[in-house]
Write a protein that holds these residues in place. Structure first.
Motif, PDB file in Angstrom:
ATOM      1  N   ALA B  21      -8.953  20.941  39.363  1.00  0.00           N
ATOM      2  CA  ALA B  21      -9.298  20.535  37.989  1.00  0.00           C
ATOM      3  C   ALA B  21      -8.207  19.791  37.234  1.00  0.00           C
ATOM      4  O   ALA B  21      -8.285  19.640  36.022  1.00  0.00           O
ATOM      5  CB  ALA B  21      -9.763  21.737  37.163  1.00  0.00           C
ATOM      6  N   GLY B  23      -7.671  16.678  37.723  1.00  0.00           N
ATOM      7  CA  GLY B  23      -8.242  15.350  37.476  1.00  0.00           C
ATOM      8  C   GLY B  23      -8.057  14.359  38.612  1.00  0.00           C
ATOM      9  O   GLY B  23      -8.105  13.151  38.385  1.00  0.00           O
ATOM     10  N   LYS B  24      -7.914  14.853  39.827  1.00  0.00           N
ATOM     11  CA  LYS B  24      -7.742  13.952  40.977  1.00  0.00           C
ATOM     12  C   LYS B  24      -8.968  13.057  41.154  1.00  0.00           C
ATOM     13  O   LYS B  24      -8.849  11.834  41.234  1.00  0.00           O
ATOM     14  CB  LYS B  24      -7.523  14.774  42.270  1.00  0.00           C
ATOM     15  N   SER B  25     -10.130  13.698  41.196  1.00  0.00           N
ATOM     16  CA  SER B  25     -11.351  12.904  41.395  1.00  0.00           C
ATOM     17  C   SER B  25     -11.573  11.957  40.225  1.00  0.00           C
ATOM     18  O   SER B  25     -12.056  10.836  40.408  1.00  0.00           O
ATOM     19  CB  SER B  25     -12.555  13.827  41.551  1.00  0.00           C
ATOM     20  N   SER B  26     -11.206  12.399  39.032  1.00  0.00           N
ATOM     21  CA  SER B  26     -11.389  11.544  37.865  1.00  0.00           C
ATOM     22  C   SER B  26     -10.490  10.317  37.939  1.00  0.00           C
ATOM     23  O   SER B  26     -10.896   9.220  37.555  1.00  0.00           O
ATOM     24  CB  SER B  26     -11.087  12.338  36.589  1.00  0.00           C
ATOM     25  N   GLN B  37     -16.316  10.944  33.965  1.00  0.00           N
ATOM     26  CA  GLN B  37     -17.341  11.949  33.670  1.00  0.00           C
ATOM     27  C   GLN B  37     -16.696  13.144  32.983  1.00  0.00           C
ATOM     28  O   GLN B  37     -15.723  13.694  33.473  1.00  0.00           O
ATOM     29  CB  GLN B  37     -18.029  12.402  34.961  1.00  0.00           C
ATOM     30  N   GLU B  38     -17.296  13.511  31.870  1.00  0.00           N
ATOM     31  CA  GLU B  38     -16.704  14.556  31.042  1.00  0.00           C
ATOM     32  C   GLU B  38     -16.606  15.894  31.781  1.00  0.00           C
ATOM     33  O   GLU B  38     -15.557  16.525  31.791  1.00  0.00           O
ATOM     34  CB  GLU B  38     -17.538  14.714  29.767  1.00  0.00           C
ATOM     35  N   THR B  43     -14.494  19.148  43.595  1.00  0.00           N
ATOM     36  CA  THR B  43     -14.744  18.528  44.893  1.00  0.00           C
ATOM     37  C   THR B  43     -14.916  19.616  45.946  1.00  0.00           C
ATOM     38  O   THR B  43     -14.220  20.626  45.925  1.00  0.00           O
ATOM     39  CB  THR B  43     -13.549  17.629  45.260  1.00  0.00           C
ATOM     40  N   GLY B  69      -8.962  20.684  45.307  1.00  0.00           N
ATOM     41  CA  GLY B  69      -7.793  21.444  44.907  1.00  0.00           C
ATOM     42  C   GLY B  69      -7.958  22.945  45.056  1.00  0.00           C
ATOM     43  O   GLY B  69      -6.974  23.684  45.014  1.00  0.00           O
ATOM     44  N   ASN B 124      -1.553  14.108  34.457  1.00  0.00           N
ATOM     45  CA  ASN B 124      -2.811  13.566  33.956  1.00  0.00           C
ATOM     46  C   ASN B 124      -3.245  14.276  32.668  1.00  0.00           C
ATOM     47  O   ASN B 124      -2.706  15.314  32.300  1.00  0.00           O
ATOM     48  CB  ASN B 124      -3.893  13.709  35.045  1.00  0.00           C
ATOM     49  N   LYS B 125      -4.230  13.719  32.013  1.00  0.00           N
ATOM     50  CA  LYS B 125      -4.820  14.195  30.762  1.00  0.00           C
ATOM     51  C   LYS B 125      -3.919  13.890  29.564  1.00  0.00           C
ATOM     52  O   LYS B 125      -3.826  14.669  28.615  1.00  0.00           O
ATOM     53  CB  LYS B 125      -5.171  15.699  30.820  1.00  0.00           C
ATOM     54  N   ASP B 127      -4.467  11.961  27.302  1.00  0.00           N
ATOM     55  CA  ASP B 127      -5.245  11.830  26.070  1.00  0.00           C
ATOM     56  C   ASP B 127      -5.276  13.116  25.249  1.00  0.00           C
ATOM     57  O   ASP B 127      -5.600  13.087  24.063  1.00  0.00           O
ATOM     58  CB  ASP B 127      -6.672  11.403  26.418  1.00  0.00           C
ATOM     59  N   ALA B 180      -7.152   9.764  32.894  1.00  0.00           N
ATOM     60  CA  ALA B 180      -8.324   9.245  33.600  1.00  0.00           C
ATOM     61  C   ALA B 180      -9.443   8.996  32.606  1.00  0.00           C
ATOM     62  O   ALA B 180     -10.269   8.115  32.775  1.00  0.00           O
ATOM     63  CB  ALA B 180      -8.773  10.243  34.667  1.00  0.00           C
ATOM     64  N   LYS B 181      -9.413   9.778  31.535  1.00  0.00           N
ATOM     65  CA  LYS B 181     -10.465   9.656  30.533  1.00  0.00           C
ATOM     66  C   LYS B 181     -10.414   8.307  29.822  1.00  0.00           C
ATOM     67  O   LYS B 181     -11.427   7.631  29.675  1.00  0.00           O
ATOM     68  CB  LYS B 181     -10.322  10.791  29.521  1.00  0.00           C
TER      69      LYS B 181
HETATM   70  N1  LIG Z   1      -9.326  15.060  28.654  1.00  0.00           N
HETATM   71  C1  LIG Z   1      -9.260  14.716  29.937  1.00  0.00           C
HETATM   72  N2  LIG Z   1      -9.988  15.381  30.830  1.00  0.00           N
HETATM   73  C2  LIG Z   1      -9.895  15.008  32.120  1.00  0.00           C
HETATM   74  C3  LIG Z   1      -9.069  13.962  32.554  1.00  0.00           C
HETATM   75  N3  LIG Z   1      -9.194  13.843  33.889  1.00  0.00           N
HETATM   76  C4  LIG Z   1     -10.081  14.766  34.283  1.00  0.00           C
HETATM   77  N4  LIG Z   1     -10.510  15.478  33.222  1.00  0.00           N
HETATM   78  C5  LIG Z   1     -11.481  16.572  33.239  1.00  0.00           C
HETATM   79  O1  LIG Z   1     -10.944  17.631  33.986  1.00  0.00           O
HETATM   80  C6  LIG Z   1     -11.942  18.260  34.769  1.00  0.00           C
HETATM   81  C7  LIG Z   1     -11.560  18.265  36.229  1.00  0.00           C
HETATM   82  O2  LIG Z   1     -11.476  16.940  36.718  1.00  0.00           O
HETATM   83  P1  LIG Z   1     -11.630  16.595  38.264  1.00  0.00           P
HETATM   84  O3  LIG Z   1     -11.401  15.146  38.389  1.00  0.00           O
HETATM   85  O4  LIG Z   1     -12.861  17.132  38.815  1.00  0.00           O
HETATM   86  O5  LIG Z   1     -10.415  17.412  38.855  1.00  0.00           O
HETATM   87  P2  LIG Z   1      -9.992  17.541  40.389  1.00  0.00           P
HETATM   88  O6  LIG Z   1      -8.527  17.550  40.419  1.00  0.00           O
HETATM   89  O7  LIG Z   1     -10.677  16.512  41.197  1.00  0.00           O
HETATM   90  O8  LIG Z   1     -10.545  18.970  40.750  1.00  0.00           O
HETATM   91  P3  LIG Z   1     -10.868  19.537  42.224  1.00  0.00           P
HETATM   92  O9  LIG Z   1     -11.797  18.559  42.868  1.00  0.00           O
HETATM   93  O10 LIG Z   1     -11.499  20.877  42.033  1.00  0.00           O
HETATM   94  O11 LIG Z   1      -9.582  19.645  42.949  1.00  0.00           O
HETATM   95  C8  LIG Z   1     -13.217  17.493  34.493  1.00  0.00           C
HETATM   96  O12 LIG Z   1     -13.976  18.187  33.556  1.00  0.00           O
HETATM   97  C9  LIG Z   1     -12.746  16.178  33.951  1.00  0.00           C
HETATM   98  O13 LIG Z   1     -13.687  15.617  33.069  1.00  0.00           O
HETATM   99  C10 LIG Z   1      -8.305  13.266  31.556  1.00  0.00           C
HETATM  100  O14 LIG Z   1      -7.544  12.343  31.815  1.00  0.00           O
HETATM  101  N5  LIG Z   1      -8.431  13.682  30.274  1.00  0.00           N
END
Ligand SMILES: Nc1nc2c(ncn2[C@@H]2O[C@H](COP(=O)(O)OP(=O)(O)OP(=O)(O)O)[C@@H](O)[C@H]2O)c(=O)[nH]1
Ligand SMILES: [Mg+2]
Lengths: 645, 239
Positions: B21, B23-26, B37-38, B43, B69, B124-125, B127, B180-181
């Motif tokens: 969580a 934000g790798k996929s984001s 995507q919010e 993954t 993750g 990341n994040k 914002d 990523a947002k």
């Molecule tokens: N505010 C904000 N939220 C983000 C950002 N990037 C990702 N998120 C949120 O964080 C959550 C997790 O994002 P993912 O991209 O699924 O994270 P991940 O690292 O791929 O997670 P896994 O696949 O479980 O390892 C989601 O609800 C996203 O919308 C960002 O840059 N800003």
């Protein structure tokens, strides 16, 4: 390779594409259960009151292959076609287990009364005794609508199609062409909160003191699934966060383990109009709470499916290992991320799914020759490490490639479909995916690896194929998925190449366009199949192929609520057709807002519904015509054989 | 840029690692589809995506493994980073534990991955901090370490830029803070990686236009143009 380690579970179930066996496999029922059942049936003393019913009881049981094989031939020679011989009395006894709660005194019933030593599961066998004994004495209850709500969960006469007021009855009799369930204002108490069923319950906030309010919300849910360890550790609950339901978890654990320790396992009990069903699987307790009038057997199958999902994440070996080492294990961490899958599975059951009710799969309708071309394309592109190859379009199966020795277990496919098409986590990512998963029906001890790639079925698909779009923009109905499953962890690029090969060939030989077109067209309505038919909806399950077909839900059952009502009816019909001693093969059911019919033979199960004013003759004729249509279209509707290598 | 002659093109294998969580996929979704995507679902397993990145002198085709993750998938990670030429190790700058996890990944990569691997540390994040969007120039002005949680400014930053940056410098990692947002710094990360990949380790691939024009401005001896595309990509992460 886990190929040879294949568990006996798989061998006892017919896959959707195997044609060499007629036995039906109930999605969630594991062989252990089956064996116990069979053992139980052997140990059980003969059933004196109704020998005939006893015979048919084995016939109706999907879990006892031996008896099925023994009995079918005689049935096949004499399939019942006498649509007019309606046995209304049996309608009130669709499932023997009903006997356990139709008497006021038996609210809390442990059904293990027949001297079963293991007693881990007795879906309905033992309870059915009670049903038999009461058959003659209580069957009149169902004639008296005034008695409804008296714990009479299964009575078809009020099968979830809630009684309308006299005024409405008057109105409806004036309309010849009334459709089923037209009176949506008449949502009886059981479904009035259905639209809020899937709303999230907030987290408990002690500062605000919202707990009481949340508990009211929690209790108003029609359906709950709760999973806990036998040590009382919460594992999963569909509704409410841990703080909210901790108390209940404790109570559930206490009740179940009380009966466990008495070597008299609890299977289910009733409180008011709510049914509670327990499944014990090794160190896990699975608990379903339902106000939707499903039978114990149906709820048990749902719990079994949730258990399959847990195994799919962990494998049985890991699960056993965890609890052997530490009985107090908190399973939530190892299961991290499985919650969304469990929830989407639960919601599928709550919304009502024909596929899981029938434990059968639906195929995309295309011409036989076209399917043949697709099958051959798969076979030609096959690479050495492929175990199963599937093309799925709009949630329906297009083609299956499989080794001769292995058919696919419907329960396994349900897990895959749930992950890919309901939970949305895979599709949302875009790109191609490589997913480790255990398919418990195939082998509950090891992981397989699944290659997944989505292709959009919409017109502008060329660039989308290159760069798969994200879930927000594409609905499930639009998606074509190519799934390639291997036991070899490192075969991603091999299977990716196979996928590219398949897609290229399908584009070249025109099959891709055919698939896309079939997806876009969608299911036809019953009237399109047989013009002028009075039938509004039907389910046809081909037992030999473990596949089913149905018309579109629209126009009559477009909303989620209408669909749930329809599913309530199908569940009730299914229960009566699968009652242990259902001795009718045709059941005609009249209620205030619909008429319906179930017809089972050795080769098919057929369920249908029409508007309330349809005559019995018209319904029977309509059913016949649809069945003829299905027979005519059989090779388009079902995958027969498939691509076997 | 001379558009008439196709630029040399090479593929680079990249793996994303980091706590669930963060934000790798984001980040990948932003880079590949320019989308966000919010409520993105976790993954399952891993996702494989490709995206081209145009540099002045050549085109880099990223072959990206976006890994899950969640802890239960951790044992599969070596399969994905084993042949990677670059890695994005991501943490959530509102969550200190995710930086600890990121440091573990960096250590594991340094021990187990190919020796020349280019690693970028990404917070990341962005914002969610109050300097988001205010300026894109990051890194130089150290944040106050006392930034604790969602105060009046709505600043949720829990990992200061200075702390992460000094760690990155010690370990010789590229360092970025991204959103990523909003898309802040996302392409920059990938471009920086593309630029940091040593030319020697670039394997050429035959792009659509490249096949017809084998003559390159680059030193041809260093770019392997002969490997057919399929085997080049297959040999990578697969074995
Ligand atoms: N505010 C904000 N939220 C983000 C950002 N990037 C990702 N998120 C949120 O964080 C959550 C997790 O994002 P993912 O991209 O699924 O994270 P991940 O690292 O791929 O997670 P896994 O696949 O479980 O390892 C989601 O609800 C996203 O919308 C960002 O840059 N800003
Ligand atoms: Mg992810």
């Amino acid at each position: 390779m886990p190929l040879d380690e294949r568990s006996t579970d798989a061998s006892e179930h017919a896959g959707p594409t195997s044609i060499d066996t007629e036995e039906e496999s109930d999605s969630g029922n594991h062989s252990r259960v089956d064996k116990n059942n069979n053992k139980g049936e052997k140990q059980r003393p003969p059933l004196p009151p109704r020998p005939k019913a006893g015979l048919l009881q084995s016939d109706a049981s999907p879990n006892s292959p031996q008896s099925v094989k023994g009995l079918r031939p005689s049935l096949q020679s004499k399939p019942t076609t006498a649509l007019s011989s309606v046995d209304i009395q049996t309608l009130s006894f669709p499932d023997g287990s009903r006997g356990t709660f139709s008497t006021p005194g038996s609210r809390l019933v442990s059904e293990s009364v027949m001297g079963l030593s293991t007693g881990t599961s007795t879906p309905s066998g033992k309870a059915s005794r009670a049903g038999i004994d009461m058959d003659d004495t209580t069957s009149l209850i169902s004639y008296a609508p005034t008695l409804r709500g008296n714990g009479d969960l299964e009575s078809l006469l009020d099968s979830g199609l809630d009684s309308p007021s006299p005024a409405w009855k008057l109105l409806s009799t004036q309309s010849e062409a009334a459709n089923p369930f037209e009176s949506f204002e008449y949502e009886g108490p059981s479904l009035h909160s259905f639209d809020k069923e899937f709303d999230e319950i907030e987290a408990v906030d002690t500062k605000r003191g919202n707990e009481e309010e949340l508990l009211i919300q929690w209790k108003s849910k029609l359906k709950h699934y709760i999973i806990l360890s036998s040590a009382g550790k919460p594992i999963y609950s569909r509704h409410g966060d841990q703080n909210l339901i901790n108390g209940y978890i404790g109570i559930i654990q206490t009740i179940i383990s009380f009966f466990e320790s008495a070597k008299d396992p609890l299977l289910g009990f009733t409180a008011g109009n709510t049914r509670f069903v327990v499944v014990t699987q090794g160190p896990l307790y699975l608990f379903a709470i339902s106000k939707l009038k499903e039978t114990d057997a149906q709820l048990r199958a749902q719990l079994d499916a949730l258990y399959m999902q847990i195994l799919s994440t962990l494998t049985l070996s890991n699960l056993t290992h965890l609890f052997t080492n530490r009985p107090n294990t908190d399973l939530r961490r190892p299961l991290e991320g499985t919650e969304t899958l469990l929830s989407s599975l639960s919601d599928t059951f709550t919304k009502g799914s024909a596929s899981s009710l029938l434990s059968a799969l639906e195929c995309l309708k295309i011409r036989k020759t076209q399917r043949y071309v697709i099958n051959n394309t798969m076979l030609k592109a096959r690479t050495p490490n492929l175990l199963y190859g599937l093309i799925v379009a709009g949630g329906r199966l297009v083609s299956v490639a499989r080794p001769k020795r292995h058919s696919l277990h419907p329960g396994d496919l349900q897990l895959i479909f749930n992950m890919l098409f309901e939970a949305g986590s895979v599709k949302a990512g875009g790109g191609e995916n490589w997913i480790p998963l255990c398919l418990p029906g195939f082998n509950n001890r090891g992981y397989l690896y699944m290659y997944v790639s989505f292709i959009s079925a919409r017109e502008n698909a060329e660039n989308v194929a290159e760069r798969p779009s994200t879930a927000s923009s594409v609905s499930q109905e639009d998606e074509i998925a190519i799934l390639l499953i291997s036991a070899e962890k490192e075969s991603f690029f091999e299977l990716k190449e196979m996928r590219d090969d398949i897609v290229e060939q399908l584009e070249k030989n025109g099959s891709m366009d055919i698939i896309k077109k079939a997806v876009r067209v969608g299911r036809s309505s019953a009237t399109e199949m047989v013009p002028g038919t009075p039938l509004r909806h039907f389910l046809y399950k081909s037992r030999a192929n473990v596949q089913f077909t149905m018309p579109s839900f629209s126009p009559d059952f477009g909303s989620a609520l209408a669909r749930r009502k329809l599913m309530n009816l199908y569940h009730a019909l299914h229960a009566s057709a699968h009652a242990k001693h259902a001795h009718t093969k045709v059941i005609h059911c009249i209620s205030t807002d619909s008429v319906s019919l179930v017809w089972t033979t050795a080769s098919f199960e057929f369920y249908c519904i029409a508007g309330p004013n349809t005559s019995r003759a018209a319904l029977a004729q309509g059913a016949n015509k649809i069945i003829q249509w299905v027979k005519r279209e059989e090779e388009r509707l079902f995958i027969i054989g498939g691509a076997v290598f | 840029m001379a558009d008439s002659t196709p630029k040399p093109s090479s593929s680079v294998k990249l793996v994303l690692l980091g706590e669930a969580a963060v934000g790798k996929s984001s980040l990948v979704l932003r880079f590949v589809n320019n989308d966000f995507q919010e409520n993105k679902e976790p993954t399952i397993g891993a996702a494989f995506l490709t995206q081209k990145c145009n540099l002045p002198t050549r085109t880099i085709k990223f072959e990206i493994w976006d890994t899950a993750g969640q802890e239960r998938f951790a044992s599969l990670a070596p399969m994905y980073y084993r042949n990677a030429q670059s890695a994005l190790v991501v943490y959530d700058l509102t969550k200190p534990t995710s930086l600890i996890k990121a440091k573990h990944w960096v250590a594991e990569l340094q021990r187990q991955a190919s020796p020349g691997i280019v690693i970028a540390l990404v917070g990341n994040k962005l914002d969610l901090t109050n300097e988001a969007g205010a300026s894109n120039s990051l890194g130089d002005d150290a944040e106050s370490d006392a930034a604790d949680g969602e105060d009046v400014d709505g600043d949720a930053r829990k990992v200061s830029t200075a702390e992460a940056q000094s760690y990155a410098e010690e370990e010789g990692l590229l360092f970025f803070e991204t959103s990523a947002k909003l898309g802040t710094n996302v392409t920059e990360v990938f471009t920086a990686i593309a630029n940091a990949i040593p030319e020697t380790s670039l394997k050429g691939i035959r792009g659509p236009g490249a096949a017809a024009a084998p003559a390159r401005t680059e030193d041809p001896s260093r770019v392997n143009l002969t490997g057919p595309r399929d085997s080049a990509s297959k040999e990578g992460c697969a074995c």
